[in-house]
Design an enzyme around this catalytic site. Sequence first.
Site, PDB file in Angstrom:
ATOM      1  N   LYS A 141     -25.234 -31.226 -20.720  1.00  0.00           N
ATOM      2  CA  LYS A 141     -25.550 -30.707 -19.385  1.00  0.00           C
ATOM      3  C   LYS A 141     -26.847 -29.898 -19.470  1.00  0.00           C
ATOM      4  O   LYS A 141     -26.849 -28.663 -19.405  1.00  0.00           O
ATOM      5  CB  LYS A 141     -24.370 -29.860 -18.875  1.00  0.00           C
TER       6      LYS A 141
HETATM    7  N1  PMP Z   1     -21.026 -35.554 -13.927  1.00  0.00           N
HETATM    8  C1  PMP Z   1     -22.108 -34.825 -13.617  1.00  0.00           C
HETATM    9  C2  PMP Z   1     -23.431 -35.482 -13.649  1.00  0.00           C
HETATM   10  C3  PMP Z   1     -21.973 -33.471 -13.249  1.00  0.00           C
HETATM   11  O1  PMP Z   1     -23.053 -32.747 -12.941  1.00  0.00           O
HETATM   12  C4  PMP Z   1     -20.690 -32.900 -13.208  1.00  0.00           C
HETATM   13  C5  PMP Z   1     -20.529 -31.451 -12.842  1.00  0.00           C
HETATM   14  N2  PMP Z   1     -20.572 -30.608 -13.952  1.00  0.00           N
HETATM   15  C6  PMP Z   1     -19.591 -33.703 -13.541  1.00  0.00           C
HETATM   16  C7  PMP Z   1     -19.794 -35.031 -13.906  1.00  0.00           C
HETATM   17  C8  PMP Z   1     -18.200 -33.150 -13.541  1.00  0.00           C
HETATM   18  O2  PMP Z   1     -18.015 -32.285 -14.599  1.00  0.00           O
HETATM   19  P1  PMP Z   1     -16.948 -31.092 -14.524  1.00  0.00           P
HETATM   20  O3  PMP Z   1     -15.690 -31.693 -14.051  1.00  0.00           O
HETATM   21  O4  PMP Z   1     -16.864 -30.588 -15.901  1.00  0.00           O
HETATM   22  O5  PMP Z   1     -17.502 -30.104 -13.559  1.00  0.00           O
END
Ligand code: PMP
Length: 305
Positions: A154
């Site tokens: 991320k």
């Molecule tokens: N994919 C992307 C590209 C994201 O930005 C997010 C948000 N963090 C998610 C999936 C979902 O991740 P999470 O459930 O950990 O928030």
Amino acid sequence: MPSYAYFQKNFMPLEEAKVGVMTHFLHYGTGIFEGIRANWNAKKKQAFIFRLQEHIERLANGCKVLNIKLPLTVDQICQKAVELIAMCGFEEDVYLRPLAYTSSANLGVRLHNIDHDFLMFAFPWGPYLDKDKVHCGVSSWHRPEDNVNPPQVKSTGIYINNALAKTEAINNGYDEAICLSPAGHVSEGSGENIFLVAKGKLLTPAPYNNILIGITRNSVMELAKNELGVETVERSISRAELYFADECFLTGTAAHVTPVSEIDHRKVGNGEIGPITAKLQEIYAKVIRGDHPKYMQWCTPVTKK
Ligand code: PMP
């Protein structure tokens, strides 16, 4: 109610936390961030941070990839997060944004010979895809290849790809984008993972389909298995399968479980919220607010200071 930040090893009012224009990450996207929610439980008069440890562990893993040395351990960051949310004292849903970044005022593209810092702030934030059900469009922007910019990390820089997809979707009249992988399989939304319901099972792209491995994705898979007896198959999904699906929903910290009623102007199922999606939404809403006794280990309680 003022928001606070943890910045340069101190807590301070959010408006006092500022970086200079030469700060390295501002120019090159060399930061690792997280999005975490503290969900307000009005009955218990308490906020619950959802899966804090897992989010900070994902942040720490991303930092390894970018060569960023966190000044605090995962446990220390978790403690600071609880302190910060307690200090803010909001009686509503709060979003917590940690960010580790290359902090030198010293330009030049690199991940070596550079200082790092870590900051975190919190602010009230309600629903993200603020609709009962959303229309999605398959994006012309694909997710990047793992050896181009790893989607499992991320990083701030990779979000150019997500922003291109999101704005294209909005400009085309959709609520959200569905991005394909470089190989042309379904990957994920601009800020969410995607699930289909087909023949009574959940289907979701696998980690090798260039996704961020979502913490909500993992939570929903657990809840589907434990509470509904529904298994999830993780595999490559073709674009056409999006149109065949009985149900579809998006998952993410910001978006929670958001039903998808239309993809590329084709109704998903009958265009209404499907039964499995509705059940998962209901269970998930309880779990994240500290209202499901079986999943309290996922919730870090915060008591207002
Ligand atoms: N994919 C992307 C590209 C994201 O930005 C997010 C948000 N963090 C998610 C999936 C979902 O991740 P999470 O459930 O950990 O928030």
